[in-house]
Design an enzyme around this catalytic site. Structure first.
Site, PDB file in Angstrom:
ATOM      1  N   GLU A   1      -7.384   3.234  -6.634  1.00 53.61           N
ATOM      2  CA  GLU A   1      -8.265   3.060  -5.481  1.00 53.61           C
ATOM      3  C   GLU A   1      -9.723   3.111  -5.928  1.00 53.61           C
ATOM      4  O   GLU A   1     -10.045   3.654  -6.998  1.00 53.61           O
ATOM      5  CB  GLU A   1      -7.983   4.162  -4.454  1.00 53.61           C
ATOM      6  CG  GLU A   1      -8.815   4.127  -3.185  1.00 53.61           C
ATOM      7  CD  GLU A   1      -8.679   2.838  -2.378  1.00 53.61           C
ATOM      8  OE1 GLU A   1      -9.013   1.767  -2.937  1.00 53.61           O
ATOM      9  OE2 GLU A   1      -8.291   2.908  -1.201  1.00 53.61           O
TER      10      GLU A   1
ATOM     11  N   GLU B   1       2.075   7.228   3.617  1.00 58.07           N
ATOM     12  CA  GLU B   1       1.107   8.186   4.171  1.00 58.07           C
ATOM     13  C   GLU B   1       1.068   9.493   3.387  1.00 58.07           C
ATOM     14  O   GLU B   1       2.092  10.006   2.927  1.00 58.07           O
ATOM     15  CB  GLU B   1       1.453   8.484   5.627  1.00 58.07           C
ATOM     16  CG  GLU B   1       0.419   9.354   6.332  1.00 58.07           C
ATOM     17  CD  GLU B   1       0.830   9.763   7.733  1.00 58.07           C
ATOM     18  OE1 GLU B   1       0.440   9.072   8.684  1.00 58.07           O
ATOM     19  OE2 GLU B   1       1.553  10.782   7.859  1.00 58.07           O
ATOM     20  N   THR B   2      -0.128  10.042   3.259  1.00 59.41           N
ATOM     21  CA  THR B   2      -0.344  11.375   2.704  1.00 59.41           C
ATOM     22  C   THR B   2      -0.936  12.254   3.799  1.00 59.41           C
ATOM     23  O   THR B   2      -1.391  11.766   4.838  1.00 59.41           O
ATOM     24  CB  THR B   2      -1.329  11.337   1.511  1.00 59.41           C
ATOM     25  OG1 THR B   2      -2.640  11.031   2.020  1.00 59.41           O
ATOM     26  CG2 THR B   2      -0.915  10.295   0.479  1.00 59.41           C
ATOM     27  N   ASP B   3      -0.960  13.571   3.564  1.00 56.68           N
ATOM     28  CA  ASP B   3      -1.601  14.452   4.541  1.00 56.68           C
ATOM     29  C   ASP B   3      -3.087  14.137   4.663  1.00 56.68           C
ATOM     30  O   ASP B   3      -3.670  14.310   5.740  1.00 56.68           O
ATOM     31  CB  ASP B   3      -1.401  15.918   4.142  1.00 56.68           C
ATOM     32  CG  ASP B   3      -0.002  16.435   4.492  1.00 56.68           C
ATOM     33  OD1 ASP B   3       0.637  15.837   5.390  1.00 56.68           O
ATOM     34  OD2 ASP B   3       0.447  17.412   3.870  1.00 56.68           O
TER      35      ASP B   3
ATOM     36  N   ASN C   1      -4.376  11.117   4.501  1.00 57.45           N
ATOM     37  CA  ASN C   1      -4.425  10.008   5.461  1.00 57.45           C
ATOM     38  C   ASN C   1      -4.319  10.530   6.891  1.00 57.45           C
ATOM     39  O   ASN C   1      -5.084  10.119   7.777  1.00 57.45           O
ATOM     40  CB  ASN C   1      -3.265   9.033   5.222  1.00 57.45           C
ATOM     41  CG  ASN C   1      -3.385   8.223   3.951  1.00 57.45           C
ATOM     42  OD1 ASN C   1      -2.384   7.977   3.287  1.00 57.45           O
ATOM     43  ND2 ASN C   1      -4.583   7.789   3.603  1.00 57.45           N
TER      44      ASN C   1
ATOM     45  N   ARG D   1       0.859  -1.176   0.000  1.00 61.84           N
ATOM     46  CA  ARG D   1       0.000   0.000   0.000  1.00 61.84           C
ATOM     47  C   ARG D   1       0.899   1.230   0.000  1.00 61.84           C
ATOM     48  O   ARG D   1       2.011   1.206   0.556  1.00 61.84           O
ATOM     49  CB  ARG D   1      -0.888   0.022   1.239  1.00 61.84           C
ATOM     50  CG  ARG D   1      -1.881   1.190   1.246  1.00 61.84           C
ATOM     51  CD  ARG D   1      -2.601   1.321   2.576  1.00 61.84           C
ATOM     52  NE  ARG D   1      -3.494   2.473   2.571  1.00 61.84           N
ATOM     53  CZ  ARG D   1      -3.944   3.072   3.676  1.00 61.84           C
ATOM     54  NH1 ARG D   1      -3.572   2.631   4.870  1.00 61.84           N
ATOM     55  NH2 ARG D   1      -4.747   4.106   3.582  1.00 61.84           N
ATOM     56  N   HIS D   2       0.457   2.311  -0.613  1.00 61.75           N
ATOM     57  CA  HIS D   2       1.258   3.531  -0.675  1.00 61.75           C
ATOM     58  C   HIS D   2       1.543   4.082   0.722  1.00 61.75           C
ATOM     59  O   HIS D   2       0.850   3.772   1.703  1.00 61.75           O
ATOM     60  CB  HIS D   2       0.544   4.595  -1.515  1.00 61.75           C
ATOM     61  CG  HIS D   2      -0.763   5.047  -0.932  1.00 61.75           C
ATOM     62  ND1 HIS D   2      -0.845   5.975   0.091  1.00 61.75           N
ATOM     63  CD2 HIS D   2      -2.038   4.695  -1.206  1.00 61.75           C
ATOM     64  CE1 HIS D   2      -2.110   6.185   0.413  1.00 61.75           C
ATOM     65  NE2 HIS D   2      -2.864   5.399  -0.362  1.00 61.75           N
TER      66      HIS D   2
END
Length: 213
Positions: free
Chosen positions: A84, A13-15, A17, A10-11
């Site tokens: 996704e 973390e993003t902001d 997330n 899975r990718h």
């Protein structure tokens, strides 16, 4: 026995997330600094693996998560079929109490077998699996690629795992996932089946300091 080893992540973390904002396929967010650190930690741990190909979705957060391998010169392909799930009109916003109730009821409907039930203005799990299958068929047809790395998304991974293991979509929520987790499996061509070796593995992230908000 001819086989293919698949590293599925899975990718990072993003902001979005971090803030609990719904992304889906309609929000093309970037990794935040913690997500980049996760990607670097994964690369440091697995850069020795002789990957023949790197596959990602068409969204940049999955590409950024494996950029270190791409920079090594490993061939890379992006496929929108690996994107996704589309969460529809609620993407890009922080869920309020009504949204939370909507998502809870939606997921409960999927668990009860209504897997053709789409998100409002979005996709159903059945829709996602239908677009994943041609990509899986393509990957498996490339028998010369013995070891591959795939970078995807949380709900999409849950759906994909049911496809790979010939399970009903109602089983998808048993496949847990964290940002930059690893699922490793082997496909046996002679038996036309997958063997799961590692699930939701984050041991490569244990050396990282816990981020602070």
């Amino acid at each position: 026995m001819k086989s293919k080893t698949i590293y599925l992540i899975r990718h990072g973390e993003t902001d979005y997330n971090r803030q609990g904002i719904v992304q889906g396929s309609g929000v093309n967010s970037e990794l935040n600094e913690w997500g980049k650190a996760q990607a670097e930690a994964f690369f440091d741990t697995y850069q020795h693996v002789p990957f023949d190909k790197v596959y990602t979705s068409a969204l940049q957060r999955t590409v950024q998560s494996v950029q270190g391998f791409i920079d090594l010169g490993i061939p890379h392909e992006s496929h929108a079929g690996l994107n996704e799930i589309s969460w529809g009109c609620r993407e890009g916003s922080i869920p309020n109490s009504m949204d939370n109730a909507y998502y809870r009821d939606l997921i409960l409907s999927w668990q009860s077998g209504q897997v053709d039930n789409p998100c409002e203005e979005g996709e159903s799990p059945a829709d996602v699996r239908a677009r994943q299958k041609p990509v899986v068929d393509l990957i498996l047809s490339r028998t010369h690629e013995r070891t591959i790395l795939i970078s995807m998304h949380g709900r999409a991974i849950r759906i994909l795992m049911t496809l790979l293991f010939n399970e009903p979509l109602t089983a998808m929520d048993k496949y847990e996932h964290s940002n930059l987790c690893l699922y490793r499996m082997k496909y046996l061509y002679s038996e036309n089946r997958f063997i799961l070796e590692t699930a939701n593995d984050i041991t490569h992230l244990l050396s990282l300091d816990i981020p602070h908000n």
